[in-house]
Design an enzyme around this catalytic site. Sequence first.
Site, short mmCIF file in Angstrom:
data_model
loop_
_atom_site.label_atom_id
_atom_site.label_comp_id
_atom_site.label_asym_id
_atom_site.label_seq_id
_atom_site.Cartn_x
_atom_site.Cartn_y
_atom_site.Cartn_z
N ASP A 166 0.86 -1.18 0.00
CA ASP A 166 0.00 0.00 0.00
C ASP A 166 0.90 1.23 0.00
O ASP A 166 1.52 1.57 1.02
CB ASP A 166 -0.91 0.01 1.23
CG ASP A 166 -1.98 -1.07 1.17
OD1 ASP A 166 -1.75 -2.10 0.52
OD2 ASP A 166 -3.04 -0.88 1.80
N LYS A 229 -6.98 3.32 -3.42
CA LYS A 229 -7.42 3.31 -2.02
C LYS A 229 -7.65 4.74 -1.56
O LYS A 229 -6.90 5.64 -1.92
CB LYS A 229 -6.35 2.61 -1.18
CG LYS A 229 -6.56 2.60 0.32
CD LYS A 229 -5.40 1.88 1.00
CE LYS A 229 -5.45 2.01 2.51
NZ LYS A 229 -4.29 1.34 3.16
N LYS A 265 -10.36 0.12 -2.53
CA LYS A 265 -10.24 -0.08 -1.08
C LYS A 265 -10.58 1.21 -0.34
O LYS A 265 -9.77 2.13 -0.30
CB LYS A 265 -8.82 -0.54 -0.72
CG LYS A 265 -8.61 -0.77 0.78
CD LYS A 265 -7.19 -1.27 1.06
CE LYS A 265 -6.93 -1.36 2.56
NZ LYS A 265 -5.54 -1.86 2.85
#
Length: 329
Positions: A166, A229, A265
């Site tokens: 991430d 995300k 996400k």
Amino acid sequence: MESQTLQDTKPLALAQEPRNPGMDLDLDWVAGVQANTSAIERRCATLPARRSVKKDYQAAWLLKAVTCIDLTTLSGDDTEERVRRLCAKARQPVRGDILQALDMPPLTTGAVCVYHEMVAAAVQALKGTDIPVAAVSTGFPAGLSPFHLRVAEIEESVKAGAKEIDIVISRRHVLAGNWQALYDEMQAFRAACGEAHVKAILATGELGSLRNVARASLICMMAGADFIKTSTGKESVNATLPVSLVMIRAIRDYYDRTGFRVGYKPAGGISKAKDALVYLSLIKEELGDRWLQPDLFRFGASSLLNDIERQLEHHTSGAYSASYRHAMA
């Protein structure tokens, strides 16, 4: 939304999607992206009231949500013991007696997300399972460390066994409209990940406008992001429905144009089971059922699982238990 039943949630082998290879930077496409804030907010305001599920249908959707959670600990006082406990919960996120009452086989969360320093402990604790370890990287959460160190951090996490990375983008590139710099940065991060999948954290609460969110989403996908995300969870504003709508419509546009599916996400501030249901319904309506699998949708959360398990226990027993009775309390 009520087409999902308990039987439908039995584990299935994940479909293998071809990985998003990215594409050349298309600044004309980026310049044409707009976001009608008032229309977006109206659409999102109606969703919680229109899409509610009850009884067995609700239990089925909550079980689906469990399989899409990136169970996360990102605290300065993290220890290896805390991470091992988190991994044990990822292996068995819902108590066995509850699953038995629902006639469900064992299930797991989508991943475990930790800082680089805890990757090795998480990999060891999850040995023998298919649960991937995700590592936050690139100077998380601000993303302001020297560029070569951010790239090296990715490489070290992959070497330690992380299967997902991430990364955080440089927000200044978005705020300055420097799309080439953002594209180049994202491409370098993707290359450093190698076979590990990369989730691009936009930190949407710091991007200034929904139009910037849409454009940053598109740039990251063009540069090869496997997921986009919302947030690090450390900003003052994290995942919201308007931001989510903008990002998943960018995903839909990218899929229509290229044929490659990119995951989504939402992260930060999603702690209640009812909120998870709203996000799932939004994904179903905007992107379709294929995006409801954990290879294309994840929640970045820690306390969400606790509330979901309480709701499932209420469904099977008719009574709510105290939150401290659950392992993640």
